[in-house]
Design a protein around this motif. Sequence first.
Motif, mmCIF file in Angstrom:
data_model
loop_
_atom_site.group_PDB
_atom_site.id
_atom_site.type_symbol
_atom_site.label_atom_id
_atom_site.label_comp_id
_atom_site.label_asym_id
_atom_site.label_seq_id
_atom_site.Cartn_x
_atom_site.Cartn_y
_atom_site.Cartn_z
ATOM 1 N N PRO A 61 4.512 -6.768 -10.804
ATOM 2 C CA PRO A 61 4.343 -7.712 -9.687
ATOM 3 C C PRO A 61 4.355 -7.037 -8.313
ATOM 4 C CG PRO A 61 6.219 -8.318 -11.080
ATOM 5 C CD PRO A 61 5.708 -7.017 -11.578
ATOM 6 N N MET A 62 3.650 -7.653 -7.387
ATOM 7 C CA MET A 62 3.620 -7.217 -5.987
ATOM 8 C C MET A 62 4.269 -8.321 -5.158
ATOM 9 S SD MET A 62 0.333 -6.833 -3.449
ATOM 10 C CE MET A 62 -0.329 -5.341 -4.118
ATOM 11 N N LYS A 63 5.211 -7.936 -4.292
ATOM 12 C CA LYS A 63 5.862 -8.910 -3.427
ATOM 13 C C LYS A 63 5.621 -8.525 -1.974
ATOM 14 C CE LYS A 63 10.261 -11.252 -2.611
ATOM 15 N NZ LYS A 63 9.943 -11.556 -1.262
ATOM 16 N N ILE A 64 5.154 -9.495 -1.201
ATOM 17 C CA ILE A 64 4.878 -9.293 0.219
ATOM 18 C C ILE A 64 5.761 -10.265 0.999
ATOM 19 C CG2 ILE A 64 3.112 -9.458 2.008
ATOM 20 C CD1 ILE A 64 1.049 -8.731 -0.126
ATOM 21 N N GLY A 65 6.458 -9.751 2.013
ATOM 22 C CA GLY A 65 7.376 -10.557 2.816
ATOM 23 C C GLY A 65 6.655 -11.466 3.809
ATOM 24 N N ASP A 66 7.404 -11.966 4.770
ATOM 25 C CA ASP A 66 6.884 -12.872 5.799
ATOM 26 C C ASP A 66 6.313 -12.089 6.973
ATOM 27 O OD1 ASP A 66 7.919 -14.891 4.202
ATOM 28 O OD2 ASP A 66 9.776 -15.040 5.359
ATOM 29 N N HIS A 67 5.385 -12.693 7.701
ATOM 30 C CA HIS A 67 4.794 -12.129 8.914
ATOM 31 C C HIS A 67 4.160 -10.758 8.655
ATOM 32 C CE1 HIS A 67 6.581 -15.249 11.461
ATOM 33 N NE2 HIS A 67 7.634 -15.140 10.676
ATOM 34 N N VAL A 68 3.358 -10.653 7.607
ATOM 35 C CA VAL A 68 2.679 -9.399 7.266
ATOM 36 C C VAL A 68 1.206 -9.526 7.640
ATOM 37 C CG1 VAL A 68 1.997 -7.853 5.374
ATOM 38 C CG2 VAL A 68 4.293 -8.819 5.435
ATOM 39 N N PHE A 69 0.684 -8.502 8.311
ATOM 40 C CA PHE A 69 -0.724 -8.438 8.691
ATOM 41 C C PHE A 69 -1.371 -7.302 7.911
ATOM 42 C CE2 PHE A 69 -4.201 -6.621 11.106
ATOM 43 C CZ PHE A 69 -4.942 -7.739 11.480
ATOM 44 N N VAL A 70 -2.464 -7.603 7.198
ATOM 45 C CA VAL A 70 -3.227 -6.574 6.476
ATOM 46 C C VAL A 70 -4.589 -6.494 7.151
ATOM 47 C CG1 VAL A 70 -4.204 -5.858 4.271
ATOM 48 C CG2 VAL A 70 -2.003 -7.042 4.323
ATOM 49 N N GLY A 71 -4.916 -5.312 7.674
ATOM 50 C CA GLY A 71 -6.133 -5.115 8.445
ATOM 51 C C GLY A 71 -7.402 -5.078 7.609
ATOM 52 N N GLU A 72 -8.501 -5.156 8.309
ATOM 53 C CA GLU A 72 -9.826 -5.185 7.701
ATOM 54 C C GLU A 72 -10.092 -3.937 6.860
ATOM 55 O OE1 GLU A 72 -14.363 -5.360 9.403
ATOM 56 O OE2 GLU A 72 -12.772 -6.343 10.537
ATOM 57 N N GLY A 73 -10.570 -4.142 5.623
ATOM 58 C CA GLY A 73 -10.949 -3.036 4.749
ATOM 59 C C GLY A 73 -9.792 -2.277 4.131
ATOM 60 N N SER A 74 -8.575 -2.764 4.252
ATOM 61 C CA SER A 74 -7.414 -2.073 3.680
ATOM 62 C C SER A 74 -7.250 -2.437 2.199
ATOM 63 C CB SER A 74 -6.140 -2.434 4.430
ATOM 64 O OG SER A 74 -6.179 -1.904 5.727
ATOM 65 N N VAL A 75 -6.764 -1.465 1.427
ATOM 66 C CA VAL A 75 -6.508 -1.662 0.001
ATOM 67 C C VAL A 75 -5.010 -1.472 -0.225
ATOM 68 C CG1 VAL A 75 -6.993 -0.836 -2.331
ATOM 69 C CG2 VAL A 75 -8.800 -0.808 -0.602
ATOM 70 N N VAL A 76 -4.367 -2.484 -0.803
ATOM 71 C CA VAL A 76 -2.919 -2.462 -0.979
ATOM 72 C C VAL A 76 -2.587 -2.583 -2.466
ATOM 73 C CG1 VAL A 76 -0.755 -3.616 -0.394
ATOM 74 C CG2 VAL A 76 -2.604 -3.527 1.279
ATOM 75 N N GLU A 77 -1.824 -1.598 -2.980
ATOM 76 C CA GLU A 77 -1.323 -1.631 -4.358
ATOM 77 C C GLU A 77 0.187 -1.405 -4.377
ATOM 78 O OE1 GLU A 77 -3.745 -0.118 -7.775
ATOM 79 O OE2 GLU A 77 -4.672 1.039 -6.174
ATOM 80 N N ALA A 78 0.866 -1.816 -3.347
ATOM 81 C CA ALA A 78 2.307 -1.593 -3.210
ATOM 82 C C ALA A 78 3.093 -2.477 -4.170
ATOM 83 C CB ALA A 78 2.735 -1.879 -1.781
ATOM 84 N N ALA A 79 4.316 -2.051 -4.478
ATOM 85 C CA ALA A 79 5.218 -2.878 -5.271
ATOM 86 C C ALA A 79 5.925 -3.883 -4.363
ATOM 87 C CB ALA A 79 6.242 -2.007 -5.985
ATOM 88 N N LEU A 80 6.279 -3.436 -3.145
ATOM 89 C CA LEU A 80 7.021 -4.289 -2.233
ATOM 90 C C LEU A 80 6.639 -3.970 -0.792
ATOM 91 C CD1 LEU A 80 9.410 -6.292 -1.720
ATOM 92 C CD2 LEU A 80 10.870 -4.280 -1.600
ATOM 93 N N ILE A 81 6.342 -5.025 -0.041
ATOM 94 C CA ILE A 81 6.108 -4.901 1.394
ATOM 95 C C ILE A 81 7.082 -5.867 2.060
ATOM 96 C CG2 ILE A 81 4.483 -5.255 3.286
ATOM 97 C CD1 ILE A 81 2.234 -4.574 1.359
ATOM 98 N N GLY A 82 7.904 -5.346 2.950
ATOM 99 C CA GLY A 82 8.911 -6.161 3.628
ATOM 100 C C GLY A 82 8.294 -7.094 4.658
ATOM 101 N N SER A 83 9.132 -7.729 5.422
ATOM 102 C CA SER A 83 8.688 -8.651 6.470
ATOM 103 C C SER A 83 8.361 -7.886 7.749
ATOM 104 C CB SER A 83 9.786 -9.668 6.747
ATOM 105 O OG SER A 83 9.999 -10.459 5.602
ATOM 106 N N TYR A 84 7.522 -8.473 8.582
ATOM 107 C CA TYR A 84 7.107 -7.925 9.873
ATOM 108 C C TYR A 84 6.444 -6.556 9.725
ATOM 109 C CZ TYR A 84 10.114 -11.665 11.433
ATOM 110 O OH TYR A 84 10.689 -12.902 11.614
ATOM 111 N N VAL A 85 5.533 -6.450 8.775
ATOM 112 C CA VAL A 85 4.785 -5.210 8.545
ATOM 113 C C VAL A 85 3.363 -5.408 9.043
ATOM 114 C CG1 VAL A 85 3.902 -3.626 6.790
ATOM 115 C CG2 VAL A 85 6.219 -4.519 6.602
ATOM 116 N N HIS A 86 2.865 -4.434 9.792
ATOM 117 C CA HIS A 86 1.500 -4.467 10.316
ATOM 118 C C HIS A 86 0.732 -3.296 9.701
ATOM 119 C CE1 HIS A 86 -1.607 -5.376 13.371
ATOM 120 N NE2 HIS A 86 -1.902 -4.110 13.182
ATOM 121 N N ILE A 87 -0.223 -3.612 8.828
ATOM 122 C CA ILE A 87 -1.072 -2.598 8.205
ATOM 123 C C ILE A 87 -2.421 -2.675 8.915
ATOM 124 C CG2 ILE A 87 -2.184 -1.836 6.072
ATOM 125 C CD1 ILE A 87 0.125 -3.268 4.560
#
Length: 177
Positions: A93-119
């Motif tokens: 499973p992949m878990k993404i926190g609150d207030h996360v921005f994923v930018g154009e053309g980005s590829v994400v395969e993370a296990a965990l992304i915390g809150s307030y993350v700007h990619i």
Amino acid sequence: MPPKQTKGEYIETDTGNKVSRKSVILGSQNIILGGKTIIQADCTIRGDLRRTVAPGQQSGNVAIAVGRYCFLSRSSVLRPPGKIARGIYSYYPMKIGDHVFVGEGSVVEAALIGSYVHISKDCVIGKFTIIKDCVRIEEGTVIAPNSVIPSFSVVSGRPGVVVAELPETAVEGLERA
């Protein structure tokens, strides 16, 4: 007779999520959106890639859990991480926190992304990466698999390394963005 309504580009759910009709969402029954999340056109979310279990065993069906107030830009890809375990290729499973921005053309395969993350745009987040709260990832960054990014960090480069620290007040700035 009233005029026909044209369909908008976005489908809005009861919890305020807005999903573009032009996005590709596979295995939607295995994806949880926390609320007020926006998914733009050409995004791909792979909820169909979920953990395989032996017959008779119980497993959670959630492949991707996205928190509240997240924004997935055009052409971004969310794909759960996977590896060979006991001779079987399995996804986790992949878990993404609150207030996360994923930018154009980005590829994400993370296990965990915390809150307030700007990619930022055109980033690659490797398999099983853990990104803690309040992190900014600069444009074009490639983060190696199994990396752990500490809180209040700025990450840049290929491979991605911590280049600066964010002040503790950065949460307010990332929340507004």
